[in-house]
Design a protein around this motif. Sequence first.
Motif, short mmCIF file in Angstrom:
data_model
loop_
_atom_site.label_atom_id
_atom_site.label_comp_id
_atom_site.label_asym_id
_atom_site.label_seq_id
_atom_site.Cartn_x
_atom_site.Cartn_y
_atom_site.Cartn_z
N ARG A 54 31.93 20.65 39.66
CA ARG A 54 31.88 19.41 40.41
C ARG A 54 30.61 19.35 41.25
O ARG A 54 29.94 20.37 41.45
N ARG A 61 39.45 7.80 43.43
CA ARG A 61 38.32 7.84 44.36
C ARG A 61 37.85 9.27 44.48
O ARG A 61 38.58 10.22 44.12
N PRO A 62 36.65 9.51 44.99
CA PRO A 62 36.19 10.89 45.17
C PRO A 62 36.90 11.57 46.34
O PRO A 62 37.44 10.91 47.23
N HIS A 91 36.31 3.16 39.70
CA HIS A 91 36.33 4.62 39.63
C HIS A 91 37.33 5.02 38.55
O HIS A 91 38.38 4.37 38.41
N PRO A 92 37.05 6.03 37.74
CA PRO A 92 37.97 6.39 36.64
C PRO A 92 39.40 6.56 37.13
O PRO A 92 39.67 7.21 38.14
N ASN A 135 30.92 5.24 41.56
CA ASN A 135 31.75 4.89 40.40
C ASN A 135 30.99 5.13 39.10
O ASN A 135 31.54 5.62 38.12
N TRP A 142 37.97 1.17 46.61
CA TRP A 142 38.63 2.08 45.67
C TRP A 142 40.14 1.83 45.59
O TRP A 142 40.75 2.03 44.54
N ALA A 153 30.67 8.85 38.53
CA ALA A 153 31.98 9.40 38.16
C ALA A 153 32.30 9.11 36.70
O ALA A 153 32.86 9.95 35.99
N CYS A 154 31.96 7.91 36.24
CA CYS A 154 32.20 7.57 34.83
C CYS A 154 31.29 8.37 33.91
O CYS A 154 31.69 8.72 32.78
N GLN A 182 33.00 12.50 34.14
CA GLN A 182 34.42 12.84 34.16
C GLN A 182 34.97 13.04 35.58
O GLN A 182 35.67 14.01 35.87
N SER A 183 34.59 12.14 36.47
CA SER A 183 35.11 12.14 37.85
C SER A 183 34.76 13.41 38.62
O SER A 183 35.52 13.84 39.50
N ARG A 184 33.61 13.99 38.33
CA ARG A 184 33.24 15.26 38.97
C ARG A 184 32.32 15.07 40.17
O ARG A 184 31.57 15.97 40.53
#
Length: 350
Positions: A73, A172-173, A167-168, A93, A143, A96-97, A100-102
Motif C-alpha cells: 500500500r 474510502r482510503p 472510490h472502488p 479515487n 466518499w 485507487a482505481c 486496487q484501492s492501495r
Amino acid sequence: MTVRIHWSLPLDSGQQSASGGFDAGVVDVDTMISFAREAEEAGVDSLLMPMSCYMPDPIPLLAALLRETRRVRFILAYRPGLMSPTLLTQVINTLACMGQSRVDLNLVAGISPQEQAYYGDFLEHDDRYRRADEFLGIMQALWASREPVTFHGQHYQIEAATLGLRHPGDGRPYIYVSGASAPAKALAEERADCWLCYGDLPAKVGVHAAPLLQAGKEVGLRLHVIARETREQALDAIAEMMARPDEKHRAFIKDFVSRCDSEAVKGSFRLAEQYPDHWPSPYLWTGAVPYRGGPAIAIVGSYQEVADYIREYERHGIRNFIFSGWPSRDEMRHFCGGVMPLLQKEAVHA
C-alpha cells in the motif's frame, strides 16, 4: 504480527547519512520502483509518500509506483490548501482505481509558516487545523454519498459537488492525521482512523495516545531505526553516520525549526535537548534530530532489542510504525531480515 510496519519511501537521495544535508533536485523513478518492489517482497505493509518543497511532488510518482507493484500500500502525505478537497478526492479515487484501492491518505496541516508561504498559504497554526477539518469533512461526504455535496464554511465554499469516478466499492482510503498539538489530536479524533506522532519514550507516547485509543482510533509512530545483529554493531553504525557531520546543514535545520509552529517538531527538539547524551532510554536515540528533524528519533539496538522495544510501544496501544533509515534501503533490509521475523514469531506464540 499484530503491529503494522510501514516504511518511508525516499523521494530524495534516500538520506545516506544521519548528519548530512539533503540531496534534492533529482527524480530517479527506476530506483523508487526498485525500492517499492523490494519493500513489497519483504512484507512491508505500506510506503509513505512524503511531501516537502525540497522533494518531487508525490502524486505523479505514486501513479507510476502503483502500476509497478501488486500488494504494498501507499500512504500519500498531502496538505489542505494546495488544491480543493473535491479535486484531491478525485485524484485519490483515480489512484485507487489504478491500484486496487492501495492508496491511503496522511493529512498534514503544515509544520512551517515559512514553507507554507512558498505555496501562497498564510494561515496561522490553529486556522490550518480548522481548514483541515473542513477539508476532510468535504472529502468524507463525497466518499460517503452519491448525492451532491454542498458546504459553506469559513475556508471552503462547495456547491453541489459530484464525482463520476467513485472510490472502488464506494469505499474510502484509510486516513492518518499527523500532529502533536491539541487541534491536531481533536482533528484525528473527529476525522481520522489513525493519529500519527513522532517518537518518544513508550510511556509518554502511551499517555498522549490514551484518549485517541479510548475514542476508537489507532495510533502510529514516525521513527527511524538502526538495527543490527548485535548492539555493538548498531552503535558502530551510529558512529560512522555521525563521523562527518554537515554543520552547515545543522545550522539550516536550526533556523528552519526556529520558524516552525509545529508542536510535533518543537517537541522532538525539546526531547533531544533534554538528554545531552542523546539517549532518553538505552534504545531510543536523538543524536540525529539536529540534522534531520523530528522523524530522526530512532530505535537502536540488536534485532531482538529493537523487536522488544516495538513490543513495549505495542503494550501502550501503538500498532502502526512508519520507519526510515540511513540509507533507507539498507536499513529496511536489516529490519525486514532481522527484526520482522522476531515480531512475527512472537505474535504466533503470544
